[in-house]
Design a protein around this motif. Structure first.
Motif, short mmCIF file in Angstrom:
data_model
loop_
_atom_site.label_atom_id
_atom_site.label_comp_id
_atom_site.label_asym_id
_atom_site.label_seq_id
_atom_site.Cartn_x
_atom_site.Cartn_y
_atom_site.Cartn_z
N HIS A 1 -58.75 -65.07 39.57
CA HIS A 1 -58.09 -66.04 40.12
C HIS A 1 -57.17 -66.87 39.43
N PRO A 2 -56.21 -67.53 39.65
CA PRO A 2 -55.24 -68.13 38.79
C PRO A 2 -56.03 -69.33 38.16
N SER A 3 -57.01 -69.82 38.64
CA SER A 3 -57.72 -70.98 37.90
C SER A 3 -58.19 -70.54 36.55
N PHE A 4 -58.32 -69.41 36.25
CA PHE A 4 -58.64 -68.63 35.04
C PHE A 4 -57.62 -67.84 34.26
N GLN B 1 -66.67 -64.43 35.63
CA GLN B 1 -65.71 -65.59 36.17
C GLN B 1 -64.49 -65.28 36.15
N PHE C 1 -51.90 -62.32 43.70
CA PHE C 1 -51.05 -63.20 42.46
C PHE C 1 -50.88 -61.88 41.50
N PHE D 1 -60.21 -60.24 45.57
CA PHE D 1 -60.96 -60.83 44.48
C PHE D 1 -60.31 -62.08 44.00
N GLN D 2 -58.99 -62.53 44.68
CA GLN D 2 -58.17 -63.55 44.45
C GLN D 2 -58.50 -64.73 45.51
N GLY D 3 -59.35 -64.69 46.32
CA GLY D 3 -59.67 -65.71 47.29
C GLY D 3 -58.47 -65.66 48.34
N VAL E 1 -63.67 -61.11 38.76
CA VAL E 1 -64.83 -61.18 40.00
C VAL E 1 -64.86 -59.84 40.70
N ASP F 1 -55.73 -64.29 48.59
CA ASP F 1 -54.24 -64.20 48.35
C ASP F 1 -53.99 -63.00 47.12
N VAL G 1 -62.24 -71.16 28.06
CA VAL G 1 -61.44 -70.78 29.29
C VAL G 1 -62.51 -70.70 30.57
#
Lengths: 421, 399
Positions: A88-91, A79, A375, A369-371, A82, A373, A73
């Motif tokens: 981040h949702p991409s992970f 990664q 989540f 830590f989530q850009g 962070v 935004d 993943v």
């Protein structure tokens, strides 16, 4: 000649002043209450060194030739986590399984429970197999302060559990319990070797072990959590989980070309020590009247029944973690959150609608830590604190109703309190 | 992209300089074309047809990132030896052996043989420097007034990029203009572009010593550059490098998709009023395996702009040409031009930096330079910028 040398003197002076002014022209550390990372105060130099070694391993990006994959993943711990905050949702992780008459099947034969959605060249990433009835998405949690949670005695959790709601408050926290397995026994035994009170951890309840970390308290301690993350999130093998992951659809036991284990026991130990010695998040605006009032409301409307403000550690081999109070806003127990948060997926003996109470500390910094935004909740579906509260059903429904009944000003105070954590 | 802050700094510097410095401090136009950089080097001794030379560079470092510093350190960054031989009237040989950080890394950067048919056509074979951008063939540290190479020339164009191969080059003249061209086939980059411990697509990690022995996929890379040089205004060049980087064949069988890396660069350098200006921008496109997308970017780009002004020509011992220069570099690199499938927002993973410099050149081939670097990093998700700043005092000299 003398004049020329004299002419050089101011230049040398300017240069020396420049070097002396290095600190003035370089960035200062951010305020400690604006970041989550950093070691607990008061460790010995040797412990600080281990913390830093673990920090470096936590940040290490695995190359394919280091053992990444074959399916994975993320390429490093950092990664997903962070700055030691939420990821981040991409992970996001995806976990799946199916309900059967005999209970919940994590579909291990089909690559379950965790999906590895990335793969190194020559290998195929996984996809959710046909037949899965439950699929849940897990946003990477913050790792700050984990050592304190790890050092809470099992007896404290047993005492907090109220599965039959005997106190009649509508909250019935349950312990997550796992059937004995070789990996659980091993991680408890290894961790127990260094604990001053080994009997305070690894307690068996109804012949099972208490789960503590993860969205559904899948793992029993930080060692268990760490080797599991190396294996399931990065495809990196260790002494305790020495066999590579493989995509069942591609063919039998298709591994990478790196000898196992891909990380040694000392590396794992340093990362565990790093996680164990991360400081707790500092609060901001703690004395703001609105925050103080919000904190009172948090108690009044029942949030604190699950998001328990204060816990206490037991005796620890790391003296600064030993027998101290801390404020994580969790009880580490499973609570039924109703159909709103029921993904049809589960772990251990939790119901599909049951989730371990997540700590709220650090939640006010989450957007950093989530850009930019937020989540929130286990899968990031809530995009604000208010929305997160609105998703609370089941045991949280009464508090949600009480929140809705508050005036706008009082709701704002409660949110201000949460932002201060 | 936001308007870069360094553009304003450059403008201020240029405006201030043009108003306060006498015209005799104007920069001399660079009359050497980029293609000739390899041979435009001083050689200190000769024996028959063979000459020897080289350069050495070192510097100090003091940096602090978000309040944390590793303190002050010194490094001897490079010690390079050139060997040149005019083998015959039409054949010449040039080599460069590099010792980086003492003997930590020893590399044969160049070992090329040129056969000259005429000004418009020469053949070149050996370990060559593909003509990608300006710096790769003009990387000698004493030529530069900044301690660090620009990020575009290390992270997108992986200078110094040395590869085994061969090709042709030449130049044509018309009035004040010179048109130069280069075209080569080389063994190319390798799997490290994505198999690396950087955790992102990293073109520089695709360099491999093994490529001096054989290509990993039997599919050479193509590189080329066309430059137009004006005797007064300077030079503009456009260059390209492309080829397959992964071992997609094993024992004759296809085992993977063929994946390419392509880099296109635009470089320019010349005089602008009293200032010397040099800049470069490069765009990279990388085929990334489907299982690694997003984490490993399939697009990257970067650029830099250096502006230098001669500020003072001191009478310094016996050095009649001594000059003090002031300048600034602005640079930017985006390591991942993609967007998140989960949120639809852009992926960051970028650095921007401003580097003011003061350099002193007692002679054209020796430089003492003081740099201050301020460097902003945004991570993959675009979280708040991490700041790093510090000072570097360095020297470099040909010998």
């Amino acid at each position: 000649m003398r004049a020329r040398v004299a002419a050089l003197a101011p230049s040398v002076l300017v240069l020396m002043s420049g070097i002396a002014g290095c600190e003035l022209l370089t960035p200062d550390a951010p305020e400690s209450n604006q970041v989550l990372d950093g070691p607990v105060e008061g460790m010995t130099p040797g412990q600080v060194r281990l913390h830093i070694l673990g920090d470096e391993e936590f940040a290490r990006r695995f190359a394919i030739s280091d053992g990444l994959g074959p399916i994975f993943v993320a390429t490093s711990c950092e990664q997903c986590h962070v700055g030691d905050g939420k990821g981040h949702p991409s992970f996001n992780l995806q976990r799946f399984g199916r309900s059967t008459p005999d209970g919940f099947d994590p579909m291990a034969r089909f690559g379950g429970a965790q999906l590895q959605n990335r793969a190194i060249p020559g290998h195929e990433a996984e996809s959710v197999p046909v037949g899965a009835t439950g699929l849940s998405t897990f946003t990477p949690p913050a790792v700050t302060g984990l050592g304190y949670l790890d050092e809470v005695d099992d007896a404290t959790l047993v005492a907090l559990a109220d599965p039959d709601d005997r106190n009649g408050d509508g909250i019935s926290g349950r312990l997550q319990l796992h059937e004995p397995s070789e990996i659980i026994r091993t991680v408890l035994d290894l961790e127990g070797q260094s604990r001053p009170d080994p009997e305070a951890h690894g307690t068996m309840v109804e012949g099972k072990y208490i789960g503590r970390f993860g969205k559904k308290a899948l793992t029993v301690n930080l060692l268990h959590q760490t080797v599991g993350a190396y294996h399931e999130d990065m495809g990196v093998t260790s002494d305790l989980l020495p066999e590579d992951l493989f995509n069942h659809r591609q063919g039998g036991r298709t591994s990478d070309d790196v000898p196992d284990p891909e990380v040694g026991s000392s590396t794992v130990a340093n990362v565990v020590f790093y996680l164990k010695t991360l400081r707790v998040p500092e609060r901001r605006n703690q004395d703001d009247p609105a925050v103080v009032a919000g904190e009172q409301l948090f108690e009044t409307i029942g949030c604190a029944a699950c998001h328990l403000p204060t816990l206490r550690t037991g005796r620890s081999e790391v003296s600064v973690l030993s027998e101290v109070e801390f404020h994580p806003y969790t009880d580490l127990l499973l609570h039924d959150m109703g159909p709103e948060l029921d993904d049809g997926y589960t772990e251990g003996h939790a119901l599909t609608s049951e989730w371990r109470t997540p700590p709220l500390w650090g939640i006010g910094l989450q957007q950093d830590f989530q850009g930019g935004d937020v989540f929130l909740l286990h899968d990031g579906r809530a995009r604000s604190l208010r929305q997160a509260i609105e998703f609370h059903g089941g045991e949280g429904a009464a508090s949600r109703a009480a929140f809705r009944a508050l005036s706008n000003d009082l709701q704002a105070q409660l949110l201000r309190f949460l932002e201060s954590l | 992209m936001n308007r870069p802050g360094w553009a304003a700094a450059v403008a201020v510097l240029m405006a201030g300089a043009s108003g306060s410095h006498p015209t005799q401090l104007a920069a001399q136009a660079d009359t050497t074309i980029a293609q000739e950089g390899l041979y435009n080097r001083p050689f200190i001794a000769s024996l028959g047809q063979t000459s020897i030379g080289g350069y050495v560079e070192g510097n100090t470092n003091y940096f602090r990132e978000e309040g944390v510093s590793d303190g002050f350190s010194m490094e001897l960054r490079r010690f390079n030896i050139f060997l040149f031989s005019s083998v015959s009237q039409r054949v010449r040989f040039l080599s460069e052996l590099e010792f980086e950080h003492g003997t930590e890394e020893i590399a044969l950067e160049t070992a090329q043989v040129d056969f000259r048919v005429g000004a418009g056509l020469s053949f070149r074979v050996g370990v060559i420097l593909p003509p990608l951008g300006y710096l790769n063939q003009n990387h000698d540290s004493p030529q530069w007034d900044f301690v660090e190479r620009p990020l575009v020339s290390t992270d997108i164009i992986p200078s110094t990029l040395s590869e085994v191969g061969g090709g042709v080059y030449g130049r044509f003249f018309r009035g004040p203009f010179t048109l130069s061209y280069d075209a080569y086939l080389t063994n190319g980059l390798q799997d490290g572009v994505i198999d690396n411990d950087v955790g992102r697509t990293d073109i520089a990690s695709g360099k491999s010593e093994e490529a001096f022995g054989e290509d990993n996929n039997g599919s050479p890379a193509l590189s080329g550059r066309v430059g137009i040089h004006h005797r007064v205004w300077g030079e503009l060049g456009i260059s390209y490098y492309g080829g397959s980087y992964n071992a997609f064949r094993l024992e004759g069988e296809e085992i993977d998709d063929r994946r390419r890396v392509s880099i296109t660069a635009l470089d320019f350098g010349g005089a602008l009023g009293p200032a010397r200006v040099r800049g470069e921008v490069a765009f990279a496109s990388i085929d990334v395996p489907s299982g690694m997308v997003e984490v490993f970017g399939d697009g990257q780009w970067a650029g830099h702009l250096d502006v230098l002004l001669p500020a003072w020509r001191p009478r310094f011992f016996e050095y009649a040409d001594a000059v003090v220069l002031v300048g600034v570099r602005g640079e930017f690199v985006d390591y991942n031009t993609g967007t998140f499938s989960s949120t639809g927002k852009r992926i960051y993973d970028e650095i921007r930096a401003v580097v003011p410099t003061v350099s002193f050149r007692p002679t054209p081939g020796t430089v003492l330079r003081l740099n201050y670097r301020y460097h902003w990093t945004r991570d993959f998700a675009g979280n708040p910028t991490s700041r790093l700043a510090g000072f570097q005092l360095g020297f470099a000299t040909y010998f």
